[in-house]
Motif scaffolding. Structure first.
Motif, PDB file in Angstrom:
ATOM      1  N   ALA A   1       0.857  -1.180   0.000  1.00  0.00           N
ATOM      2  CA  ALA A   1       0.000   0.000   0.000  1.00  0.00           C
ATOM      3  C   ALA A   1       0.895   1.232   0.000  1.00  0.00           C
ATOM      4  O   ALA A   1       1.186   1.792   1.056  1.00  0.00           O
ATOM      5  CB  ALA A   1      -0.890  -0.012   1.233  1.00  0.00           C
ATOM      6  N   PRO A   2       1.387   1.606  -1.194  1.00  0.00           N
ATOM      7  CA  PRO A   2       2.272   2.765  -1.220  1.00  0.00           C
ATOM      8  C   PRO A   2       1.506   4.068  -1.030  1.00  0.00           C
ATOM      9  O   PRO A   2       1.302   4.822  -1.961  1.00  0.00           O
ATOM     10  CB  PRO A   2       2.958   2.683  -2.596  1.00  0.00           C
ATOM     11  N   SER A   3       1.049   4.306   0.220  1.00  0.00           N
ATOM     12  CA  SER A   3       0.375   5.575   0.502  1.00  0.00           C
ATOM     13  C   SER A   3       1.168   6.292   1.592  1.00  0.00           C
ATOM     14  O   SER A   3       1.975   5.678   2.288  1.00  0.00           O
ATOM     15  CB  SER A   3      -1.063   5.312   0.955  1.00  0.00           C
ATOM     16  N   GLY A   4       0.938   7.576   1.701  1.00  0.00           N
ATOM     17  CA  GLY A   4       1.670   8.379   2.684  1.00  0.00           C
ATOM     18  C   GLY A   4       3.124   8.608   2.299  1.00  0.00           C
ATOM     19  O   GLY A   4       3.957   8.957   3.128  1.00  0.00           O
ATOM     20  N   ILE A   5       3.418   8.389   1.004  1.00  0.00           N
ATOM     21  CA  ILE A   5       4.810   8.546   0.555  1.00  0.00           C
ATOM     22  C   ILE A   5       5.110  10.026   0.303  1.00  0.00           C
ATOM     23  O   ILE A   5       4.420  10.688  -0.467  1.00  0.00           O
ATOM     24  CB  ILE A   5       5.064   7.762  -0.766  1.00  0.00           C
ATOM     25  N   THR A   6       6.142  10.533   0.972  1.00  0.00           N
ATOM     26  CA  THR A   6       6.665  11.857   0.664  1.00  0.00           C
ATOM     27  C   THR A   6       7.925  11.614  -0.152  1.00  0.00           C
ATOM     28  O   THR A   6       8.929  11.131   0.386  1.00  0.00           O
ATOM     29  CB  THR A   6       7.040  12.617   1.951  1.00  0.00           C
ATOM     30  N   ALA A   7       7.848  11.862  -1.450  1.00  0.00           N
ATOM     31  CA  ALA A   7       8.987  11.568  -2.330  1.00  0.00           C
ATOM     32  C   ALA A   7      10.243  12.229  -1.769  1.00  0.00           C
ATOM     33  O   ALA A   7      10.280  13.448  -1.586  1.00  0.00           O
ATOM     34  CB  ALA A   7       8.698  12.066  -3.734  1.00  0.00           C
ATOM     35  N   THR A   8      11.231  11.424  -1.446  1.00  0.00           N
ATOM     36  CA  THR A   8      12.454  11.924  -0.815  1.00  0.00           C
ATOM     37  C   THR A   8      13.636  11.579  -1.718  1.00  0.00           C
ATOM     38  O   THR A   8      14.188  10.487  -1.652  1.00  0.00           O
ATOM     39  CB  THR A   8      12.609  11.292   0.582  1.00  0.00           C
ATOM     40  N   PRO A   9      13.984  12.518  -2.597  1.00  0.00           N
ATOM     41  CA  PRO A   9      14.966  12.226  -3.647  1.00  0.00           C
ATOM     42  C   PRO A   9      16.398  12.278  -3.125  1.00  0.00           C
ATOM     43  O   PRO A   9      16.641  12.662  -1.972  1.00  0.00           O
ATOM     44  CB  PRO A   9      14.723  13.345  -4.659  1.00  0.00           C
ATOM     45  N   PRO A  10      17.352  11.868  -3.959  1.00  0.00           N
ATOM     46  CA  PRO A  10      18.762  11.901  -3.557  1.00  0.00           C
ATOM     47  C   PRO A  10      19.232  13.305  -3.189  1.00  0.00           C
ATOM     48  O   PRO A  10      18.746  14.300  -3.725  1.00  0.00           O
ATOM     49  CB  PRO A  10      19.499  11.406  -4.805  1.00  0.00           C
ATOM     50  N   THR A  11      20.197  13.346  -2.274  1.00  0.00           N
ATOM     51  CA  THR A  11      20.846  14.614  -1.943  1.00  0.00           C
ATOM     52  C   THR A  11      22.151  14.749  -2.728  1.00  0.00           C
ATOM     53  O   THR A  11      22.780  15.805  -2.727  1.00  0.00           O
ATOM     54  CB  THR A  11      21.187  14.666  -0.440  1.00  0.00           C
ATOM     55  N   HIS A  12      22.554  13.675  -3.375  1.00  0.00           N
ATOM     56  CA  HIS A  12      23.853  13.647  -4.047  1.00  0.00           C
ATOM     57  C   HIS A  12      23.747  12.703  -5.244  1.00  0.00           C
ATOM     58  O   HIS A  12      23.233  11.595  -5.082  1.00  0.00           O
ATOM     59  CB  HIS A  12      24.892  13.118  -3.050  1.00  0.00           C
ATOM     60  N   THR A  13      24.174  13.126  -6.419  1.00  0.00           N
ATOM     61  CA  THR A  13      24.110  12.238  -7.590  1.00  0.00           C
ATOM     62  C   THR A  13      25.478  12.128  -8.248  1.00  0.00           C
ATOM     63  O   THR A  13      26.367  12.937  -8.001  1.00  0.00           O
ATOM     64  CB  THR A  13      23.096  12.741  -8.639  1.00  0.00           C
ATOM     65  N   PHE A  14      25.620  11.120  -9.076  1.00  0.00           N
ATOM     66  CA  PHE A  14      26.880  10.922  -9.803  1.00  0.00           C
ATOM     67  C   PHE A  14      26.573  10.224 -11.125  1.00  0.00           C
ATOM     68  O   PHE A  14      25.480   9.695 -11.320  1.00  0.00           O
ATOM     69  CB  PHE A  14      27.854  10.073  -8.970  1.00  0.00           C
ATOM     70  N   SER A  15      27.570  10.228 -12.008  1.00  0.00           N
ATOM     71  CA  SER A  15      27.479   9.453 -13.247  1.00  0.00           C
ATOM     72  C   SER A  15      28.755   8.657 -13.377  1.00  0.00           C
ATOM     73  O   SER A  15      29.822   9.117 -12.956  1.00  0.00           O
ATOM     74  CB  SER A  15      27.338  10.374 -14.456  1.00  0.00           C
ATOM     75  N   GLY A  16      28.648   7.456 -13.923  1.00  0.00           N
ATOM     76  CA  GLY A  16      29.852   6.629 -14.109  1.00  0.00           C
ATOM     77  C   GLY A  16      30.126   5.797 -12.878  1.00  0.00           C
ATOM     78  O   GLY A  16      29.474   4.795 -12.636  1.00  0.00           O
ATOM     79  N   SER A  17      31.082   6.272 -12.065  1.00  0.00           N
ATOM     80  CA  SER A  17      31.352   5.518 -10.842  1.00  0.00           C
ATOM     81  C   SER A  17      31.677   6.472  -9.697  1.00  0.00           C
ATOM     82  O   SER A  17      31.992   7.645  -9.923  1.00  0.00           O
ATOM     83  CB  SER A  17      32.502   4.529 -11.068  1.00  0.00           C
TER      84      SER A  17
END
Ligand SMILES: [Zn+2]
Length: 325
Positions: free
Chosen positions: A134-150
């Motif tokens: 039951a995916p309810s009450g979800i507050t979308a909490t995205p990354p604070t840090h991203t990268f590409s490659g490695s």
């Protein structure tokens, strides 16, 4: 040693731990914990708050004195990040690839959560195969840090290596590898016991991601869904992908429609895998690759093809023939 496939935390050795959620069907994702000196890294959260809460509570004896300071989301599907709000906070880094982060938005989360409430065949399918969530009450909490490659992380003195292998299952899949323990968390590059699913692809990228895993030195491989496995388990996923790629290509070249191709491929050696309906999305992906003029299907269309196959083949809620749950 490969741990048993039971619900809950499992010690993988080298202070790496998996939380397994049998039977690994739609939504039943695994998570992981890597402990360093005075801090921990959490690999993924679950599709809903109840499952994430249960996992965090079970890991709490391990995180006492080793708080979770880093979360890595292996990719952008809800069953790997919707629980982020329960671990986010000051001093906690949430990391994903930039390609995954683009999809980890409030809109993306809402679109997925709405699938359970659709009054059509896709809604029926989703409720049938993932009704326990039951995916309810979800507050979308995205990354604070991203990268590409490695990206190399230092988790309390331990090296953890993130390698972007997407686009493959999704646009931004990442492998989480712990060299000193020889443990890898693969996200949904691997489903063990069920058919792999190529949302983004092409299939060759998923095959290449399997090869990346096979090239690592490993004692434990934690898939996104299903039991902890070894390299033979990875090879089987690779074999399925190569088989479906070859069979779809043959049919495309013979002029069969995509629907005819989906209906006529005999899963043969892979018939024991659950979630048979994923053949529809996987063949669709190959047809799109072979005919670039074909419009790219969105998630809804991919789900619709799988729902059609599921119904036409008379599959149970585990995507196999016969008595299901
Ligand atoms: Zn998943």
């Amino acid at each position: 040693m490969i741990p048993s496939y039971s619900n809950g935390p499992h010690d993988l050795g080298g202070d790496c731990h998996a939380w397994l959620l049998p039977d690994g069907h739609w939504g039943e994702s695994n998570t992981g914990l890597i402990r360093g000196d005075g801090e921990s890294l959490l690999v993924d959260t679950h599709l809903d708050l109840a499952h994430t809460t249960q996992m965090l509570a079970a890991f709490s004896p391990l995180t006492a004195g080793h708080p979770i300071r880093t979360v890595v989301n292996t990719h952008s599907d809800g069953d790997h990040w919707f629980g982020n709000q329960l671990v986010a906070g000051p001093g906690v880094d949430i990391i994903a690839s930039a390609a995954a982060a683009e999809l980890m938005t409030p809109t993306g989360a809402m679109e997925l959560a709405k699938l359970w409430h659709r009054e059509d065949q896709v809604g029926d399918f989703v409720r049938s195969v993932a009704g326990g969530f039951a995916p309810s009450g979800i507050t979308a909490t995205p990354p604070t840090h991203t990268f590409s490659g490695s990206l190399e992380l230092n988790i309390g003195g331990r090296q953890v290596r993130l390698t972007e292998v997407g686009p493959a299952h999704t646009p931004g899949d990442v492998l989480v590898y712990v060299p000193d323990a020889k443990v890898v968390f693969t996200g949904d590059i691997l489903f063990i016991g069920a058919a792999p699913l190529v949302w983004e692809g092409p299939l060759s990228r998923c095959i290449a991601a399997c090869d990346e895993i096979l090239d690592l030195e490993l004692v434990a491989i934690v898939p996104g869904h299903g039991p902890v496995t070894d390299k033979a388990g990875v090879q089987r996923v690779r074999d399925y992908l190569a088989y479906v790629e070859a069979e779809a290509t043959k049919r495309f070249e013979a002029g069969l429609s995509m629907e005819e191709a989906i209906a006529s491929i005999d899963l043969g050696a892979f018939a024991d895998m659950a979630e048979h309906e994923r053949i529809a999305a996987n063949v669709l992906n190959r047809y799109q690759e072979l005919d670039p003029t074909r419009p790219r299907a969105d998630r809804l269309e991919q789900f619709a093809h799988m729902a059609d196959f599921h119904r036409a083949a008379g599959l149970n809620s585990h995507g196999t023939i016969g008595e299901g749950a």
